[in-house]
Scaffold this motif. Structure first.
Motif, PDB file in Angstrom:
ATOM      1  N   ALA A  84       0.835  -1.207   0.000  1.00 50.13           N
ATOM      2  CA  ALA A  84       0.000   0.000   0.000  1.00 50.13           C
ATOM      3  C   ALA A  84       0.867   1.254   0.000  1.00 50.13           C
ATOM      4  O   ALA A  84       0.521   2.255  -0.634  1.00 50.13           O
ATOM      5  N   ILE A  85       1.980   1.209   0.691  1.00 55.38           N
ATOM      6  CA  ILE A  85       2.864   2.375   0.728  1.00 55.38           C
ATOM      7  C   ILE A  85       3.394   2.672  -0.667  1.00 55.38           C
ATOM      8  O   ILE A  85       3.361   3.811  -1.125  1.00 55.38           O
ATOM      9  N   ARG A  86       3.830   1.635  -1.353  1.00 53.81           N
ATOM     10  CA  ARG A  86       4.374   1.842  -2.693  1.00 53.81           C
ATOM     11  C   ARG A  86       3.298   2.378  -3.640  1.00 53.81           C
ATOM     12  O   ARG A  86       3.524   3.262  -4.443  1.00 53.81           O
ATOM     13  N   ARG A  87       2.099   1.835  -3.477  1.00 56.26           N
ATOM     14  CA  ARG A  87       1.006   2.211  -4.371  1.00 56.26           C
ATOM     15  C   ARG A  87       0.552   3.650  -4.127  1.00 56.26           C
ATOM     16  O   ARG A  87       0.201   4.371  -5.061  1.00 56.26           O
ATOM     17  N   LEU A  88       0.557   4.075  -2.852  1.00 51.38           N
ATOM     18  CA  LEU A  88      -0.013   5.375  -2.527  1.00 51.38           C
ATOM     19  C   LEU A  88       1.021   6.483  -2.406  1.00 51.38           C
ATOM     20  O   LEU A  88       0.681   7.614  -2.083  1.00 51.38           O
ATOM     21  N   LEU A  89       2.262   6.162  -2.658  1.00 55.13           N
ATOM     22  CA  LEU A  89       3.329   7.150  -2.471  1.00 55.13           C
ATOM     23  C   LEU A  89       3.135   8.376  -3.362  1.00 55.13           C
ATOM     24  O   LEU A  89       3.255   9.511  -2.909  1.00 55.13           O
ATOM     25  N   ARG A  90       2.826   8.155  -4.626  1.00 59.31           N
ATOM     26  CA  ARG A  90       2.540   9.217  -5.591  1.00 59.31           C
ATOM     27  C   ARG A  90       3.527  10.381  -5.513  1.00 59.31           C
ATOM     28  O   ARG A  90       3.141  11.543  -5.413  1.00 59.31           O
TER      29      ARG A  90
END
Lengths: 331, 89
Positions: A84-90
């Protein structure tokens, strides 16, 4: 022979903790890290692509990066909800190099696979299978350490945090979210009542978690400067208690106590579910579960950071100050 | 772009699946000393305590329990031509 050893261990349990594999036996062991690793493997298979609870926590945690003026070119992301961190880092925090670490190889593989499906632009991502308790990172090597919902499973939380601090460069940021003591209080109550009713006694079913007041102490004990702690409580509604357990499994957050009782009788489990529903269910039949999240921020010391002056280093007396400004105020 | 670069970097290494940039960050989780990449056996070796950590699919496995103890005279053998699986403890 084996039985006698088991008995001996059982007798000893009252006074000292089980040394497990004999590794690091001098330290206190609460959690079975080997089991947690297996649970996280399982969580990697069960995980849904999006989990609203985890996504909210991750968003909240990453939001803190926007409050910082500086950028963090190299970052370590460890444990818990990696994907989730990688996906939401933006692009937040200006991260260029991201190291992702988890102790479950399946979880790391899952992250690697999802990265191939939707790559983060301009971030060079590397993967490591490693244990937070034995951080395999060079000193002074990263600008940011993020841990989202992973550190509450370490046996030696201050030790793990000290290792994070050492891995950080001076003026590096440590960001972590852990589950707090109020988490799943409804389930704790239901488990206790059901066990008393069906088995005539209680044994720990849920892991001990850090209290909010401990979190600040932990940060200062680990040597972080400018420590900050804040707490959020989320209530998630489920259709039944069994659904809650399924969700916990998919998050890899099921109990991993070293001294847990290894059997769960079917009628105790069903009684827990029934008690949970009768005590806490809302009018619409859904049952609430509380998740208390403690967010911790800390920095590695650096000369540019603000800090209190040494005691007795003042050159002007408060008496003179009052005379000066008090006099100005009245005149 | 980045990924293409990484693929090229990998090829330069002759098929050993760990980039040099990653290796710069890593140390042995137990001794906190630098690790040496052994290309023949595709593992990372901590010379100070004589333990080798495997690399699987380009992901280094640095959990202490995943490490294997190398016999003393092999740990000193710096050319990395040790046949590890046969010497597992």
């Amino acid at each position: 022979m084996r039985r006698s050893i088991a008995l001996w261990r059982g007798g000893l349990r009252l006074y000292c903790t089980d040394a497990g594999d004999g590794f690091q036996s001098s330290k206190l062991k609460i959690f079975d890290r080997h089991l947690k690793r297996k649970q996280r493997d399982r969580a990697a298979w069960l995980m849904k692509p999006k989990d609203s609870l985890i996504d909210t926590v991750v968003e909240n945690l990453l939001d803190r990066l926007e409050d910082c003026k500086r950028t963090f070119p190299t970052a370590l992301c460890m444990g818990g909800s990696l994907e989730a961190i990688r996906r939401l880092l933006r692009g937040r925090g200006g991260i260029e190099k991201l190291l992702m670490m988890d102790m479950s190889s399946d979880m790391v593989k899952l992250c690697k696979d999802t990265e191939q499906q939707m790559p983060n632009d301009n971030i060079e991502t590397s993967y490591i299978v490693g244990d937070e308790e034995y951080l395999p990172l060079k000193e002074n090597s990263v600008d940011l350490v993020i841990s989202c919902l992973g550190l509450h499973w370490t046996n030696d939380l201050p030790g793990a945090m000290i290792q994070c601090r050492l891995a950080l460069k001076p003026d590096g940021l440590f960001l972590a979210a852990i589950l707090g003591g109020e988490t799943l209080k409804e389930l704790r109550i239901a488990c206790t009542i059901a066990q008393m009713e069906r088995e005539g006694g209680i044994s720990p079913r849920l892991s001990p978690l850090a209290q909010v007041r401990d979190a600040g102490n932990l940060l200062t004990r680990a040597g972080f400067t400018l420590p900050g702690v804040d707490v959020d409580e989320y209530t998630v509604r489920y259709n039944s208690a069994l659904e809650l357990i399924e969700h916990l499994r998919a998050m890899g957050e099921t109990s991993a106590l070293l001294q847990r009782s290894k059997v769960l009788k079917k009628d105790t489990a069903l009684a827990t579910s029934a008690i949970y529903e009768s005590m806490f269910a809302a009018e619409d039949g859904t049952i609430p579960a509380t998740f208390q999240i403690i967010y911790m921020t800390g920095w590695r010391e650096h000369y540019s950071q603000q800090k209190a002056k040494k005691r007795g280093s003042a050159t002007v007396s408060f008496h003179d100050l009052q005379k000066q400004f008090g006099g100005d105020g009245s005149g | 772009m980045v990924r293409l670069g990484r693929i090229l970097l990998k090829d330069g290494h002759g098929g050993v699946g760990i980039s040099k940039t990653l290796l710069e960050f890593l140390v042995c989780p137990l001794s906190k000393q630098p690790l040496r990449l052994c290309e023949k056996t595709n593992c990372l070796i901590s010379d100070t305590i004589g333990v080798s950590y495997p690399i699987v699919d380009g992901i280094p496995h640095l959990v202490p329990t995943d490490g294997k103890i190398i016999e003393t005279d092999d740990a000193l053998n710096s050319d990395g031509s040790v046949d590890l699986p046969a010497k597992r403890n």
